[in-house]
Design a protein around this motif. Structure first.
Motif, PDB file in Angstrom:
ATOM      1  N   SER A   1      62.488  70.569  77.476  1.00  0.00           N
ATOM      2  CA  SER A   1      61.023  70.517  77.619  1.00  0.00           C
ATOM      3  C   SER A   1      60.359  71.746  77.001  1.00  0.00           C
ATOM      4  CB  SER A   1      60.629  70.390  79.094  1.00  0.00           C
ATOM      5  OG  SER A   1      60.728  71.654  79.735  1.00  0.00           O
ATOM      6  N   MET A   2      61.156  72.818  76.787  1.00  0.00           N
ATOM      7  CA  MET A   2      60.589  74.015  76.156  1.00  0.00           C
ATOM      8  C   MET A   2      60.144  73.721  74.730  1.00  0.00           C
ATOM      9  SD  MET A   2      63.254  76.826  77.619  1.00  0.00           S
ATOM     10  CE  MET A   2      62.575  78.267  76.818  1.00  0.00           C
ATOM     11  N   ARG A   3      60.690  72.657  74.139  1.00  0.00           N
ATOM     12  CA  ARG A   3      60.300  72.313  72.763  1.00  0.00           C
ATOM     13  C   ARG A   3      59.069  71.421  72.726  1.00  0.00           C
ATOM     14  NH1 ARG A   3      66.257  70.674  70.565  1.00  0.00           N
ATOM     15  NH2 ARG A   3      67.332  72.403  71.542  1.00  0.00           N
ATOM     16  N   ALA A   4      58.644  70.918  73.903  1.00  0.00           N
ATOM     17  CA  ALA A   4      57.481  70.018  73.926  1.00  0.00           C
ATOM     18  C   ALA A   4      56.230  70.800  73.533  1.00  0.00           C
ATOM     19  CB  ALA A   4      57.316  69.424  75.310  1.00  0.00           C
ATOM     20  N   VAL A   5      55.387  70.159  72.769  1.00  0.00           N
ATOM     21  CA  VAL A   5      54.167  70.807  72.290  1.00  0.00           C
ATOM     22  C   VAL A   5      53.002  70.334  73.142  1.00  0.00           C
ATOM     23  CG1 VAL A   5      52.618  71.006  70.322  1.00  0.00           C
ATOM     24  CG2 VAL A   5      55.080  70.969  69.960  1.00  0.00           C
ATOM     25  N   GLU A   6      52.234  71.256  73.693  1.00  0.00           N
ATOM     26  CA  GLU A   6      51.099  70.864  74.507  1.00  0.00           C
ATOM     27  C   GLU A   6      50.004  70.246  73.636  1.00  0.00           C
ATOM     28  OE1 GLU A   6      51.846  74.004  73.179  1.00  0.00           O
ATOM     29  OE2 GLU A   6      51.321  75.195  74.938  1.00  0.00           O
ATOM     30  N   ALA A   7      49.204  69.375  74.267  1.00  0.00           N
ATOM     31  CA  ALA A   7      48.158  68.671  73.514  1.00  0.00           C
ATOM     32  C   ALA A   7      47.022  69.625  73.165  1.00  0.00           C
ATOM     33  CB  ALA A   7      47.630  67.515  74.348  1.00  0.00           C
ATOM     34  N   ILE A   8      46.517  69.481  71.962  1.00  0.00           N
ATOM     35  CA  ILE A   8      45.241  70.096  71.579  1.00  0.00           C
ATOM     36  C   ILE A   8      44.330  68.918  71.288  1.00  0.00           C
ATOM     37  CG2 ILE A   8      44.060  71.486  69.836  1.00  0.00           C
ATOM     38  CD1 ILE A   8      46.585  73.160  69.549  1.00  0.00           C
ATOM     39  N   ARG A   9      43.101  68.929  71.827  1.00  0.00           N
ATOM     40  CA  ARG A   9      42.231  67.759  71.720  1.00  0.00           C
ATOM     41  C   ARG A   9      41.009  68.089  70.871  1.00  0.00           C
ATOM     42  NH1 ARG A   9      43.560  67.590  77.694  1.00  0.00           N
ATOM     43  NH2 ARG A   9      45.443  66.329  77.700  1.00  0.00           N
ATOM     44  N   PRO A  10      41.133  67.881  69.551  1.00  0.00           N
ATOM     45  CA  PRO A  10      40.039  68.277  68.650  1.00  0.00           C
ATOM     46  C   PRO A  10      38.735  67.572  69.000  1.00  0.00           C
ATOM     47  CG  PRO A  10      41.996  67.596  67.423  1.00  0.00           C
ATOM     48  CD  PRO A  10      42.232  67.234  68.855  1.00  0.00           C
ATOM     49  N   GLY A  11      37.640  68.284  68.818  1.00  0.00           N
ATOM     50  CA  GLY A  11      36.323  67.710  69.046  1.00  0.00           C
ATOM     51  C   GLY A  11      35.899  66.865  67.860  1.00  0.00           C
ATOM     52  N   PRO A  12      34.705  66.245  67.931  1.00  0.00           N
ATOM     53  CA  PRO A  12      34.229  65.372  66.839  1.00  0.00           C
ATOM     54  C   PRO A  12      33.956  66.135  65.548  1.00  0.00           C
ATOM     55  CG  PRO A  12      32.559  65.622  68.577  1.00  0.00           C
ATOM     56  CD  PRO A  12      33.805  66.270  69.086  1.00  0.00           C
ATOM     57  N   GLY A  13      33.940  67.458  65.616  1.00  0.00           N
ATOM     58  CA  GLY A  13      33.681  68.237  64.398  1.00  0.00           C
ATOM     59  C   GLY A  13      34.853  68.286  63.445  1.00  0.00           C
ATOM     60  N   LEU A  14      36.027  67.825  63.884  1.00  0.00           N
ATOM     61  CA  LEU A  14      37.224  67.932  63.039  1.00  0.00           C
ATOM     62  C   LEU A  14      37.103  67.044  61.807  1.00  0.00           C
ATOM     63  CD1 LEU A  14      40.210  69.109  62.938  1.00  0.00           C
ATOM     64  CD2 LEU A  14      40.896  66.844  63.730  1.00  0.00           C
ATOM     65  N   THR A  15      37.366  67.608  60.615  1.00  0.00           N
ATOM     66  CA  THR A  15      37.349  66.827  59.380  1.00  0.00           C
ATOM     67  C   THR A  15      38.723  66.210  59.132  1.00  0.00           C
ATOM     68  OG1 THR A  15      35.825  68.484  58.534  1.00  0.00           O
ATOM     69  CG2 THR A  15      36.689  66.889  56.950  1.00  0.00           C
ATOM     70  N   ARG A  16      39.767  67.035  59.245  1.00  0.00           N
ATOM     71  CA  ARG A  16      41.120  66.489  59.099  1.00  0.00           C
ATOM     72  C   ARG A  16      42.148  67.430  59.718  1.00  0.00           C
ATOM     73  NH1 ARG A  16      39.755  68.483  54.067  1.00  0.00           N
ATOM     74  NH2 ARG A  16      41.256  69.936  53.166  1.00  0.00           N
ATOM     75  N   ARG A  17      43.243  66.800  60.123  1.00  0.00           N
ATOM     76  CA  ARG A  17      44.372  67.573  60.640  1.00  0.00           C
ATOM     77  C   ARG A  17      45.543  67.319  59.715  1.00  0.00           C
ATOM     78  NH1 ARG A  17      47.553  66.320  66.175  1.00  0.00           N
ATOM     79  NH2 ARG A  17      48.576  64.896  64.753  1.00  0.00           N
ATOM     80  N   VAL A  18      46.152  68.378  59.245  1.00  0.00           N
ATOM     81  CA  VAL A  18      47.331  68.233  58.387  1.00  0.00           C
ATOM     82  C   VAL A  18      48.411  69.163  58.930  1.00  0.00           C
ATOM     83  CG1 VAL A  18      46.102  67.581  56.274  1.00  0.00           C
ATOM     84  CG2 VAL A  18      46.448  69.999  56.798  1.00  0.00           C
ATOM     85  N   LEU A  19      49.582  69.106  58.325  1.00  0.00           N
ATOM     86  CA  LEU A  19      50.639  70.036  58.705  1.00  0.00           C
ATOM     87  C   LEU A  19      50.708  71.168  57.673  1.00  0.00           C
ATOM     88  CD1 LEU A  19      53.393  67.493  59.804  1.00  0.00           C
ATOM     89  CD2 LEU A  19      52.251  69.163  61.292  1.00  0.00           C
ATOM     90  N   LEU A  20      51.255  72.285  58.094  1.00  0.00           N
ATOM     91  CA  LEU A  20      51.421  73.408  57.169  1.00  0.00           C
ATOM     92  C   LEU A  20      52.265  72.979  55.969  1.00  0.00           C
ATOM     93  CD1 LEU A  20      50.877  76.389  56.610  1.00  0.00           C
ATOM     94  CD2 LEU A  20      52.842  76.973  58.053  1.00  0.00           C
ATOM     95  N   SER A  21      53.177  72.015  56.203  1.00  0.00           N
ATOM     96  CA  SER A  21      54.039  71.549  55.105  1.00  0.00           C
ATOM     97  C   SER A  21      53.246  70.796  54.036  1.00  0.00           C
ATOM     98  CB  SER A  21      55.169  70.673  55.641  1.00  0.00           C
ATOM     99  OG  SER A  21      54.661  69.623  56.428  1.00  0.00           O
TER     100      SER A  21
END
Ligand SMILES: [Zn+2]
Length: 374
Positions: A31-51
């Motif tokens: 469970s230490m590897r589980a990533v907690e949720a981040i809940r973007p607001g309506p202002g978000l244009t896009r979410r990408v990965l660093l890769s």
């Protein structure tokens, strides 16, 4: 014969018991590897990965979410990194608050809340730190990881005897896993160096004008409640400090030493030529003078040992019975973000970034984080 049967039953029982313990311990460890949720607001244009910026990170523990907020009008581009040191919760949570609230009208803001994602999958050995802390919000409790200053050794091992970082400085072994010593990164280097390289790729490809790295440090450490600035950002930092002061927030100004290499703001400025600052707030979980480390200490920041140290004049920040709560520290980061962007707009109007939704730092300081987490 009957006795032999009893032994068998006992052995089977013990084996089953051991299997249950191993299962529960394994589940907790995973469970230490589980990533907690981040809940973007309506202002978000896009979410990408660093890769998306540096494909070699795809599928590695160094890959991490990048949140882009783009306005309708052209302007400057600002990069904000939290979680460069995952044991500094206000840096990470401030980035989360930005992702969940910000709306950009002009220019672009890019937020990386977990800059060292691997460091969120473990915590610092021998510190007895809690693995998680909880912040109350209107929609229910939000649980966040308290990670390690360094990349998880499971993901990057072994450390060299001595570490020569990409900027040419010799450092002690474990600094090879300290993202804030690995800039400007190496495309084929250690995982932490590849993450640093990936963040440099954001700066290059998005033509970032200003980088802000959010940190914390121990209350007994002199560089605290500070804006640490790259040489080329002295005026920007000084203007931000004055505007924060006029709002009643004291920040020290710290010039980044030229011979301390590999740090975000140093190499972002030197290698990419952008304006760069690093913000520090006081973290009572991080220092040596603290008492017992509990999830409440992470969030409320109240510690009798620090109170005593403060009365003895051993701290570099004001510290009283109210402690140094996470809400107050995030408030400082958000205020500094606003002030630095305002300075950029005044110094270089064509690079101005206009935005809405940044929580008023006074409200965050007074009401805590709850109203500003989705
Ligand atoms: Zn730090």
């Amino acid at each position: 014969m009957k006795n032999g049967k009893t032994h068998l039953v006992t052995a089977a029982g013990l084996l089953a018991g051991a299997a249950v313990v191993a299962f529960l311990a394994g589940r907790e460890f995973r469970s230490m590897r589980a990533v907690e949720a981040i809940r973007p607001g309506p202002g978000l244009t896009r979410r990408v990965l660093l890769s998306a910026y540096f494909p070699a990170l795809a599928g590695t523990a160094g890959d991490t979410d990048v949140y882009v907020f783009e306005g309708g009008e052209a302007g400057g581009t600002v990069l904000v990194t939290g979680g460069s040191h995952p044991n500094e919760p206000a840096g990470f949570v401030s980035a989360v608050v930005l992702v969940e609230n910000l709306r950009v009208l002009r220019g672009k803001v890019i937020v990386v809340p977990r800059a060292n994602a691997s460091g969120f999958t473990c915590n610092d050995p021998q510190e007895a730190n809690p693995q998680r802390f909880t912040v109350a919000s209107a929609g229910g409790p939000r649980v966040f990881r308290l990670g390690s200053r360094l990349t998880n050794p499971v993901h990057q091992w072994p450390d060299p005897t001595l570490y020569e970082n990409p900027a040419g400085q010799m450092l002690s072994a474990s600094e090879v896993r300290n993202l804030n010593r690995c800039y400007p990164g190496r495309p084929k280097g250690y995982l932490t160096e590849r993450v640093a390289f990936g963040i440099m790729e954001i700066i290059r490809r998005e033509k970032v004008d200003l980088g802000i790295d959010l940190h914390e440090s121990a209350p007994e450490y002199p560089v605290i409640n500070a804006i640490v600035f790259h040489d080329e950002s002295a005026e920007l930092a000084a203007m931000a400090q004055m505007s924060l002061q006029s709002e009643g927030l004291e920040f020290r100004l710290e010039a980044s030493p030229q011979n301390l290499r590999g740090l975000s703001h140093r190499e972002w400025g030197d290698a990419a030529g952008i304006k760069a600052v690093l913000i520090e707030t006081p973290n009572p979980v991080q220092g040596r003078l603290k008492g017992r480390t509990t999830p409440a200490l992470v969030v409320e920041g109240k510690d009798k040992a620090y109170l005593k140290a403060s009365r003895l004049g051993r701290l570099f920040v004001p510290y009283d019975e109210k402690g140094a709560p996470l809400g107050g520290r995030v408030a400082r980061h958000l205020a500094a973000f606003g002030a630095v962007l305002q300075s950029l707009a005044e110094l270089e109007p064509e690079k101005a970034v206009a935005f809405e939704g940044l929580p008023d730092w006074r409200r965050v300081a007074a009401e805590g984080l709850g109203p500003f987490l989705r």
